[in-house]
Design a protein around this motif. Sequence first.
Motif, PDB file in Angstrom:
ATOM      1  N   ILE A 250       0.903  -1.333  -0.019  1.00  0.00           N
ATOM      2  CA  ILE A 250       0.056  -0.002   0.040  1.00  0.00           C
ATOM      3  C   ILE A 250       0.959   1.296   0.169  1.00  0.00           C
ATOM      4  O   ILE A 250       1.919   1.364   0.883  1.00  0.00           O
ATOM      5  CB  ILE A 250      -0.923   0.051   1.168  1.00  0.00           C
ATOM      6  N   VAL A 251       0.282   2.286  -0.810  1.00  0.00           N
ATOM      7  CA  VAL A 251       1.255   3.382  -0.977  1.00  0.00           C
ATOM      8  C   VAL A 251       0.491   4.767  -0.788  1.00  0.00           C
ATOM      9  O   VAL A 251      -0.893   4.719  -1.170  1.00  0.00           O
ATOM     10  CB  VAL A 251       1.697   3.583  -2.360  1.00  0.00           C
ATOM     11  N   ARG A 252       0.925   5.372   0.214  1.00  0.00           N
ATOM     12  CA  ARG A 252      -0.005   6.508   0.633  1.00  0.00           C
ATOM     13  C   ARG A 252       0.558   7.959   0.372  1.00  0.00           C
ATOM     14  O   ARG A 252       1.770   8.130   0.694  1.00  0.00           O
ATOM     15  CB  ARG A 252      -0.273   6.574   2.149  1.00  0.00           C
ATOM     16  N   ASN A 253      -0.084   8.884  -0.209  1.00  0.00           N
ATOM     17  CA  ASN A 253       0.376  10.311  -0.463  1.00  0.00           C
ATOM     18  C   ASN A 253      -0.557  11.235   0.377  1.00  0.00           C
ATOM     19  O   ASN A 253       0.241  12.338   0.824  1.00  0.00           O
ATOM     20  CB  ASN A 253       0.143  10.478  -2.097  1.00  0.00           C
ATOM     21  N   ILE A 254      -1.511  10.672   0.788  1.00  0.00           N
ATOM     22  CA  ILE A 254      -2.491  11.771   1.508  1.00  0.00           C
ATOM     23  C   ILE A 254      -3.163  10.643   2.478  1.00  0.00           C
ATOM     24  O   ILE A 254      -3.361   9.645   2.222  1.00  0.00           O
ATOM     25  CB  ILE A 254      -3.683  12.341   0.717  1.00  0.00           C
ATOM     26  N   ALA A 255      -3.392  11.256   3.664  1.00  0.00           N
ATOM     27  CA  ALA A 255      -3.927  10.234   4.840  1.00  0.00           C
ATOM     28  C   ALA A 255      -5.211  10.049   4.584  1.00  0.00           C
ATOM     29  O   ALA A 255      -6.190  10.961   3.988  1.00  0.00           O
ATOM     30  CB  ALA A 255      -3.576  10.889   6.138  1.00  0.00           C
TER      31      ALA A 255
ATOM     32  N   MET B 123      -5.448   4.290   7.330  1.00  0.00           N
ATOM     33  CA  MET B 123      -4.076   5.021   8.111  1.00  0.00           C
ATOM     34  C   MET B 123      -4.568   6.125   8.832  1.00  0.00           C
ATOM     35  O   MET B 123      -4.193   6.420   9.959  1.00  0.00           O
ATOM     36  CB  MET B 123      -3.192   5.370   7.042  1.00  0.00           C
ATOM     37  N   ALA B 124      -5.780   6.856   8.442  1.00  0.00           N
ATOM     38  CA  ALA B 124      -6.313   8.315   8.999  1.00  0.00           C
ATOM     39  C   ALA B 124      -6.880   7.617  10.425  1.00  0.00           C
ATOM     40  O   ALA B 124      -6.822   8.176  11.455  1.00  0.00           O
ATOM     41  CB  ALA B 124      -7.320   8.762   8.186  1.00  0.00           C
ATOM     42  N   LYS B 125      -7.432   6.532  10.193  1.00  0.00           N
ATOM     43  CA  LYS B 125      -8.165   5.890  11.299  1.00  0.00           C
ATOM     44  C   LYS B 125      -7.293   5.485  12.447  1.00  0.00           C
ATOM     45  O   LYS B 125      -7.319   5.893  13.730  1.00  0.00           O
ATOM     46  CB  LYS B 125      -9.381   4.662  10.836  1.00  0.00           C
TER      47      LYS B 125
ATOM     48  N   PRO C  21      -6.660  13.403  10.518  1.00  0.00           N
ATOM     49  CA  PRO C  21      -7.890  13.829   9.530  1.00  0.00           C
ATOM     50  C   PRO C  21      -7.697  13.503   8.252  1.00  0.00           C
ATOM     51  O   PRO C  21      -6.508  13.636   7.623  1.00  0.00           O
ATOM     52  CB  PRO C  21      -8.104  15.397   9.663  1.00  0.00           C
ATOM     53  N   GLU C  22      -8.753  12.786   7.530  1.00  0.00           N
ATOM     54  CA  GLU C  22      -8.761  12.261   6.168  1.00  0.00           C
ATOM     55  C   GLU C  22      -8.260  13.481   5.396  1.00  0.00           C
ATOM     56  O   GLU C  22      -8.926  14.632   5.533  1.00  0.00           O
ATOM     57  CB  GLU C  22     -10.069  11.684   5.790  1.00  0.00           C
ATOM     58  N   GLY C  23      -7.469  13.156   4.336  1.00  0.00           N
ATOM     59  CA  GLY C  23      -7.259  14.317   3.459  1.00  0.00           C
ATOM     60  C   GLY C  23      -5.924  15.166   3.917  1.00  0.00           C
ATOM     61  O   GLY C  23      -5.479  15.927   3.163  1.00  0.00           O
TER      62      GLY C  23
END
Length: 237
Positions: A93-98, A102-104, A109-111
């Motif tokens: 999994i790759v993340r650029n924005i939460a 991951m946010a949880k 905060p998401e975004g």
Amino acid sequence: MVKKMDMLYEGKAKKVFLTDDPDILWIEYKDDATAFDGKKKGTIMGKGELNNAISSIFFSMLKDHGIENHFVEKISDTEQLVKRTDIIMVEVIVRNIAAGGMAKRLGIPEGTPLKSTVVEFCYKSDELGDPMINDYHIAALDLATKEQVAEITDITLKVNEVLKQYLAERKVKLVDFKLEFGLFHGKVLLSDEISPDTCRFWDSETNEKLDKDRFRRDMGHVEDAYREILKRLTEKA
Ligand code: UDP
């Protein structure tokens, strides 16, 4: 053209068939949708056709950018041929924005944009809910070697850069996504699919969700969102 043979297995979103070429599989994309490790089930009308088209475009584009992958050719609205690999039981999994998990988990905060790219590994197991693991677990459980993990990470980061740029030109933010890899004659090869089922896509200006979160969160207009992604990919390409 290869000949379609027996079904090898039926997954949540795809059926996989053998062909008369031992190196080639025949994939049929379905309209079935699942979320939360298969606990939520539904149908997204036209999803098979949309994801087959979208994933074909992404994999062809990645190949044009020097990123080898399992995609061979799209053979009908809902079918494609791919190279047969021995699947590595790890989801990357790759993340650029939460967002999402991951946010949880981290209470962000998401975004929220991330200062640098996050790469996570999960053990592919619906039963266990795809638990997060690290490279030590991967080596200890013999899921892949350290060298393979290094190669997977390298390819993953390249995919992120190419996809992010390509989508930005089409007014789409690449929030996060999941990749899978297999071994083709012993060599690490990017496989599976890249689609709104496996990525979070947000409109660059409005942050409107154009992905499976519309299904997960019962937001409606799921098919419209997938169709919008295909439209943006084909209009500019
Ligand atoms: N993802 C996926 N399959 C999975 C888990 C995640 O394709 O089994 C994708 C998901 O669509 C998102 C990204 O990986 O684009 C990160 O998902 P996350 O860990 O936030 O999980 P979720 O929100 O699905 O619990």
